[in-house]
Design a protein around this motif. Structure first.
Motif, mmCIF file in Angstrom:
data_model
loop_
_atom_site.group_PDB
_atom_site.id
_atom_site.type_symbol
_atom_site.label_atom_id
_atom_site.label_comp_id
_atom_site.label_asym_id
_atom_site.label_seq_id
_atom_site.Cartn_x
_atom_site.Cartn_y
_atom_site.Cartn_z
ATOM 1 N N THR A 29 55.148 28.867 16.407
ATOM 2 C CA THR A 29 54.920 28.812 14.959
ATOM 3 C C THR A 29 54.828 27.378 14.469
ATOM 4 O O THR A 29 53.959 27.038 13.654
ATOM 5 C CB THR A 29 56.051 29.545 14.216
ATOM 6 N N GLU A 30 55.722 26.518 14.952
ATOM 7 C CA GLU A 30 55.697 25.115 14.540
ATOM 8 C C GLU A 30 54.398 24.442 14.985
ATOM 9 O O GLU A 30 53.794 23.664 14.231
ATOM 10 C CB GLU A 30 56.898 24.371 15.125
ATOM 11 N N LEU A 31 53.964 24.725 16.201
ATOM 12 C CA LEU A 31 52.713 24.159 16.688
ATOM 13 C C LEU A 31 51.532 24.653 15.858
ATOM 14 O O LEU A 31 50.602 23.884 15.561
ATOM 15 C CB LEU A 31 52.506 24.523 18.159
ATOM 16 N N SER A 32 51.565 25.912 15.471
ATOM 17 C CA SER A 32 50.503 26.461 14.638
ATOM 18 C C SER A 32 50.443 25.752 13.291
ATOM 19 O O SER A 32 49.364 25.475 12.756
ATOM 20 C CB SER A 32 50.730 27.962 14.433
ATOM 21 N N ALA A 33 51.624 25.435 12.748
ATOM 22 C CA ALA A 33 51.677 24.712 11.474
ATOM 23 C C ALA A 33 51.116 23.301 11.630
ATOM 24 O O ALA A 33 50.406 22.799 10.739
ATOM 25 C CB ALA A 33 53.118 24.655 10.966
ATOM 26 N N ALA A 72 49.960 26.246 21.120
ATOM 27 C CA ALA A 72 50.577 27.277 20.283
ATOM 28 C C ALA A 72 50.319 28.670 20.859
ATOM 29 O O ALA A 72 51.228 29.508 20.931
ATOM 30 C CB ALA A 72 50.044 27.184 18.853
ATOM 31 N N ASP A 73 49.075 28.918 21.264
ATOM 32 C CA ASP A 73 48.733 30.221 21.843
ATOM 33 C C ASP A 73 49.509 30.460 23.134
ATOM 34 O O ASP A 73 49.991 31.566 23.396
ATOM 35 C CB ASP A 73 47.227 30.295 22.124
ATOM 36 N N ARG A 74 49.646 29.397 23.932
ATOM 37 C CA ARG A 74 50.360 29.521 25.202
ATOM 38 C C ARG A 74 51.844 29.809 24.967
ATOM 39 O O ARG A 74 52.444 30.638 25.653
ATOM 40 C CB ARG A 74 50.194 28.223 26.004
ATOM 41 N N MET A 75 52.425 29.142 23.980
ATOM 42 C CA MET A 75 53.831 29.386 23.666
ATOM 43 C C MET A 75 54.022 30.793 23.122
ATOM 44 O O MET A 75 55.047 31.434 23.364
ATOM 45 C CB MET A 75 54.342 28.351 22.658
ATOM 46 N N GLY A 76 53.035 31.279 22.374
ATOM 47 C CA GLY A 76 53.119 32.646 21.865
ATOM 48 C C GLY A 76 53.136 33.664 22.999
ATOM 49 O O GLY A 76 53.905 34.632 22.976
ATOM 50 N N LEU A 77 52.283 33.437 24.003
ATOM 51 C CA LEU A 77 52.266 34.314 25.173
ATOM 52 C C LEU A 77 53.588 34.225 25.922
ATOM 53 O O LEU A 77 54.160 35.250 26.327
ATOM 54 C CB LEU A 77 51.110 33.936 26.095
ATOM 55 N N LEU A 78 54.090 33.014 26.090
ATOM 56 C CA LEU A 78 55.360 32.837 26.790
ATOM 57 C C LEU A 78 56.510 33.505 26.043
ATOM 58 O O LEU A 78 57.444 34.028 26.658
ATOM 59 C CB LEU A 78 55.658 31.353 26.978
ATOM 60 N N ALA A 79 56.435 33.491 24.712
ATOM 61 C CA ALA A 79 57.477 34.150 23.919
ATOM 62 C C ALA A 79 57.519 35.630 24.238
ATOM 63 O O ALA A 79 58.593 36.238 24.361
ATOM 64 C CB ALA A 79 57.223 33.927 22.430
ATOM 65 N N ARG A 80 56.353 36.236 24.381
ATOM 66 C CA ARG A 80 56.283 37.658 24.735
ATOM 67 C C ARG A 80 56.758 37.883 26.169
ATOM 68 O O ARG A 80 57.409 38.889 26.469
ATOM 69 C CB ARG A 80 54.851 38.162 24.563
#
Length: 229
Positions: A29-33, A72-80
């Motif tokens: 989320t922070e990276l997306s911002a 950001a997309d990569r961190m989102g995938l890793l979060a899942r």
């Protein structure tokens, strides 16, 4: 303790993390911002208050924003992945284990036991789990169950090492050298009186012992590091 390249603003992470750690979801989320903010700056730069052609700057900002979006997309995938939403292959293509199963193993192909997998290893494991005829799968919580206590990232460990080395260099100059009798603030000297960049062994050893006792080190290893997980 800051390194020579860090500023107070950089070391103050309260704006991006509420506690001692940051979740991958928060990181995404922070990276997306950040990505949105950089794109907004690129758009704003199209109409500068002073007539200066900023085309190259704008292109660079948009390229930077694209890179941040990828992170950001990569961190989102890793979060899942870490939440257990994404199936993972239980082993690497070579049959080598990871996570708890990699304890006491001696893997060479991937640079040693992948007890704590990297970003790219997890993404590869997720891809392998989707392949037709994939072997046994697992999830991150299952594979990592029992790990994490006392773990510290390589980046944090390297930073602590730099901080420790810098502290030792300062500590050396507070001690008197028994070999050359250099006093506080003085560098060690050769027999002919030349200043040396490297301290004599005894002075260096004492400085390391003093610093390690203060920082909680045992040899090269941090002991009881406050924010290690």
């Amino acid at each position: 303790m800051k390194t020579t390249h860090e500023t107070d603003s950089e070391t103050n992470t309260s704006a991006v993390m509420a506690g001692r750690t940051i979740t991958l979801d928060e990181l995404a989320t922070e990276l997306s911002a950040v990505e949105l903010r950089v794109r907004q700056l690129a758009r704003a730069a199209e109409v500068p208050a002073t007539p200066v052609e900023l085309a190259d700057v704008i292109d660079s900002l948009r390229s930077t924003a694209s890179t941040v979006r990828e992170h950001a997309d990569r961190m989102g995938l890793l979060a899942r992945i870490v939440d257990g939403d994404v199936p993972l292959a239980a082993t690497f293509p070579t049959g080598d284990p990871w996570g708890v199963a990699a304890r006491a193993s001696d893997r060479i192909d991937f640079g040693g036991p992948a007890i704590v997998p990297t970003v790219w290893q997890l993404i590869k494991l997720a891809q392998d789990a989707k392949r037709p005829g994939a072997a046994k799968t697992t999830t991150y919580p299952e594979a990592m169950d029992g790990l994490g206590i006392g773990w510290e990232s390589k980046a944090a460990s390297a930073r602590r090492r730099r901080e420790r080395d810098a502290a030792v260099a300062r500590e050396v100059l507070t001690l008197t050298c028994e070999k050359c009798e250099a006093t506080e603030g003085e560098q060690c000297k050769t027999k002919t009186g030349w200043a040396a960049d490297k301290a004599h062994v005894g002075r260096q050893r004492q400085a390391e012992a003093n610093v390690d006792a203060r920082l909680g080190y045992l040899g090269d290893n941090p002991v009881g590091v406050p924010d290690a997980r």
